[in-house]
Design a protein around this motif. Structure first.
Motif, PDB file in Angstrom:
ATOM      1  N   ASP A  43      -6.067  -7.261  12.887  1.00  0.00           N
ATOM      2  CA  ASP A  43      -6.716  -6.216  12.170  1.00  0.00           C
ATOM      3  C   ASP A  43      -8.147  -6.538  11.725  1.00  0.00           C
ATOM      4  N   LYS A  86       0.598  -1.274  -0.062  1.00  0.00           N
ATOM      5  CA  LYS A  86       0.115   0.098   0.027  1.00  0.00           C
ATOM      6  C   LYS A  86       0.723   1.383   0.058  1.00  0.00           C
ATOM      7  N   ALA A  91       1.661  -1.789  17.383  1.00  0.00           N
ATOM      8  CA  ALA A  91       0.556  -0.699  16.742  1.00  0.00           C
ATOM      9  C   ALA A  91      -0.583  -1.556  16.373  1.00  0.00           C
ATOM     10  N   SER A  92      -0.571  -3.016  16.070  1.00  0.00           N
ATOM     11  CA  SER A  92      -1.517  -3.652  15.612  1.00  0.00           C
ATOM     12  C   SER A  92      -2.428  -3.621  17.062  1.00  0.00           C
ATOM     13  N   ARG A 105      -6.460   1.082   7.052  1.00  0.00           N
ATOM     14  CA  ARG A 105      -7.234  -0.065   7.097  1.00  0.00           C
ATOM     15  C   ARG A 105      -8.840   0.279   6.944  1.00  0.00           C
ATOM     16  N   ARG A 127      -8.021   5.262  18.622  1.00  0.00           N
ATOM     17  CA  ARG A 127      -8.521   5.483  17.029  1.00  0.00           C
ATOM     18  C   ARG A 127      -9.429   6.889  17.208  1.00  0.00           C
TER      19      ARG A 127
HETATM   20  O1   DC Z   1       0.089  -0.131   7.845  1.00  0.00           O
HETATM   21  P1   DC Z   1       0.934  -0.452   8.905  1.00  0.00           P
HETATM   22  O2   DC Z   1       1.382  -1.751   8.881  1.00  0.00           O
HETATM   23  O3   DC Z   1       1.980   0.577   9.056  1.00  0.00           O
HETATM   24  O4   DC Z   1      -0.169  -0.232  10.262  1.00  0.00           O
HETATM   25  C1   DC Z   1       0.277  -0.504  11.626  1.00  0.00           C
HETATM   26  C2   DC Z   1      -0.916  -1.031  12.240  1.00  0.00           C
HETATM   27  O5   DC Z   1      -1.667  -0.021  12.397  1.00  0.00           O
HETATM   28  C3   DC Z   1      -1.463  -2.213  11.633  1.00  0.00           C
HETATM   29  O6   DC Z   1      -1.526  -3.358  12.402  1.00  0.00           O
HETATM   30  C4   DC Z   1      -3.115  -1.862  11.721  1.00  0.00           C
HETATM   31  C5   DC Z   1      -3.355  -0.405  12.252  1.00  0.00           C
HETATM   32  N1   DC Z   1      -3.553   0.638  11.613  1.00  0.00           N
HETATM   33  C6   DC Z   1      -5.268   0.809  11.494  1.00  0.00           C
HETATM   34  O7   DC Z   1      -5.862   0.174  12.391  1.00  0.00           O
HETATM   35  N2   DC Z   1      -5.872   1.649  10.962  1.00  0.00           N
HETATM   36  C7   DC Z   1      -5.260   2.351  10.048  1.00  0.00           C
HETATM   37  N3   DC Z   1      -5.798   3.173   9.247  1.00  0.00           N
HETATM   38  C8   DC Z   1      -4.055   2.039   9.800  1.00  0.00           C
HETATM   39  C9   DC Z   1      -3.135   1.268  10.304  1.00  0.00           C
END
Ligand code: DC
Length: 429
Positions: free
Chosen positions: A181, A14, A96-97, A127, A106
């Motif tokens: 996620d 992405k 982060a997850s 996401r 959020r």
């Molecule tokens: O895209 P990434 O791997 O950098 O995202 C890190 C974490 O953040 C991923 O596990 C899910 C979360 N995330 C989310 O919940 N909502 C978003 N808009 C972006 C990322």
């Protein structure tokens, strides 16, 4: 302004693709995952237990995140410090997850994300961009790939950064993160029904980028329905009568705003370009043409911008700039008016092209039009040469002091170069 939302699981490419699309369209790229990563970094650095929602919620009061964009690239500052690559480790990925499943986190990041997209055209990945953050986004994409392909890419990415990881470990963690996620109660990673699904397991990032650019163009072209219909029905006749040959069509950007600058020889220049280029072109056209029966209606249907030439029409210039920022191609003749029978290289030019390119912060596409005289003027041969886009940076090396004259001259000298127009006299300059 337009907004592009890209959602999908980690490792689908992405962010790499979004960066490429942002560059091609001249818009900013917002990596929302980086925001969650930054929150996670803060918690870990400060010894906050990320499994304890209350502790995370109260710690958020001290989290100060700011973003900056330079040349479309995002930088994140945590309490004034650039986080750089410190948010890209596997430990932060997992954290982060976890923090992203907490409501207070959020809510905390919601306004930051929405306010950026309220001010300018963006491509935002994450996401829940299409479902929660920008539910009205003009273009929504769900980008995914098989877990194996994604784990392989993540592994390569980490190896390139000198982080030593095993493919099996990355795949296992990726599956775990996918599960977190996509099954969490809050804003799970799902494909909304108006998102276009792209599986890029078997295609390259460049192919993915081009797919998205074509999609953007298709959506943007919806407003040009009548123009497209005319091109399909009458366009061939124009091309046939003019015995039109177009070279360099591939130089026209697949999507995104740009300023197209052709030299101006005859009244047929605009119809020649309008009927033969693969994208829709909005011409800046003199107001009088709009009043000519039939022709005026055709011109209007192409979304041309009416210019009142009695003074400097500020409204028309503003309209051109906003259309370009909105992802359209606007055409302006740097010579300002038709210079029939003259060698373009010997003619005067105006400063408008440079000014619009600067204010719209867009690339410029130089176009050379050549005609061969014929006994019947209408049937003279037309040849169009589309040059490679001239980037904003090369037109304005010092954007603090933009030089509209120098940039307009640079654009026109490129038109002359691709058209092979060599100056013979200087009196007309
Ligand atoms: O895209 P990434 O791997 O950098 O995202 C890190 C974490 O953040 C991923 O596990 C899910 C979360 N995330 C989310 O919940 N909502 C978003 N808009 C972006 C990322």
């Amino acid at each position: 302004m337009y907004r592009i939302a890209i959602d999908g699981p980690g490792g689908a490419g992405k962010s790499s693709v979004a960066k490429m699309v942002a560059k091609a369209c001249g818009i900013i790229y917002v990596d929302t995952g980086a925001l969650y990563r930054t929150v996670a970094l803060y918690m870990i650095k400060n010894g906050i237990d990320i499994d304890n929602e209350d502790a995370v919620r109260s710690a958020l009061e001290s989290v100060k995140i700011t973003l900056s964009f330079s040349d479309g690239v995002q930088k994140i500052f945590l309490c004034g410090e650039d986080v750089g690559d410190s948010i890209r480790t596997p430990e932060i990925s997992m954290a982060a997850s976890k923090v992203s499943a907490i409501r207070s986190v959020r809510d905390f990041l919601l306004d930051t994300q929405r306010s950026i997209a309220a001010e300018q055209s963006v491509i935002m990945d994450g996401r829940d961009i299409g479902s929660v953050i920008l539910p009205d986004a003009e273009i929504k994409i769900f980008l995914t790939a098989s877990p194996e392909a994604r784990a392989r890419r993540r592994c390569d990415e980490l190896h390139a950064k000198g982080i030593d990881v095993q493919y099996e470990t990355v795949l296992k963690e990726m599956n775990e993160r996918d599960r977190n996620d996509s099954t969490r109660a809050l804003s799970p990673c799902i494909r909304v029904k108006d998102a276009v699904l792209i599986d890029n397991s078997k295609i390259t990032l460049e192919e993915t980028r081009d797919k998205i650019l074509r999609l953007i163009r298709k959506r943007m072209d919806k407003k040009f329905k009548l123009y497209i219909a005319l091109k399909a029905t009458l366009g061939w006749a124009v091309r046939f009568i003019m015995r039109l040959k177009v070279h360099g069509k591939e130089n026209l950007p697949l999507a995104g705003g740009a300023l197209l600058c052709p030299n101006h020889i005859t009244l047929m220049d605009a119809p020649a370009l309008a009927s033969s280029l693969p994208r829709q072109i909005r011409f800046m056209a003199k107001a009088e043409i709009f009043n000519v029966p039939v022709i005026g209606a055709v011109v209007k249907s192409t979304g041309a911008i009416k210019v009142d030439r009695r003074g400097s029409d500020v409204g028309a210039i503003k309209s051109a700039i906003s259309k370009i920022k909105n992802g359209d191609i606007v055409a302006v003749f740097p010579q300002g008016t038709r210079r029939a029978g003259l060698n373009p290289a010997d003619t005067k030019i105006k400063n408008g092209a440079g000014m619009i390119a600067f204010r719209a912060h867009c690339p410029v596409i130089p176009v050379a039009i050549k005609t061969k005289n014929n006994r019947f003027r209408l049937f003279r041969k037309y040849e169009i040469f589309i040059g490679k886009p001239i980037g904003y940076d090369s037109l304005f090396p010092d954007p603090k002091v933009p030089d509209y004259r120098a940039s307009s001259e640079k654009i026109f000298s490129e038109i002359c170069r691709i058209g092979g127009f060599i100056p013979t006299k200087t009196e007309d300059k």
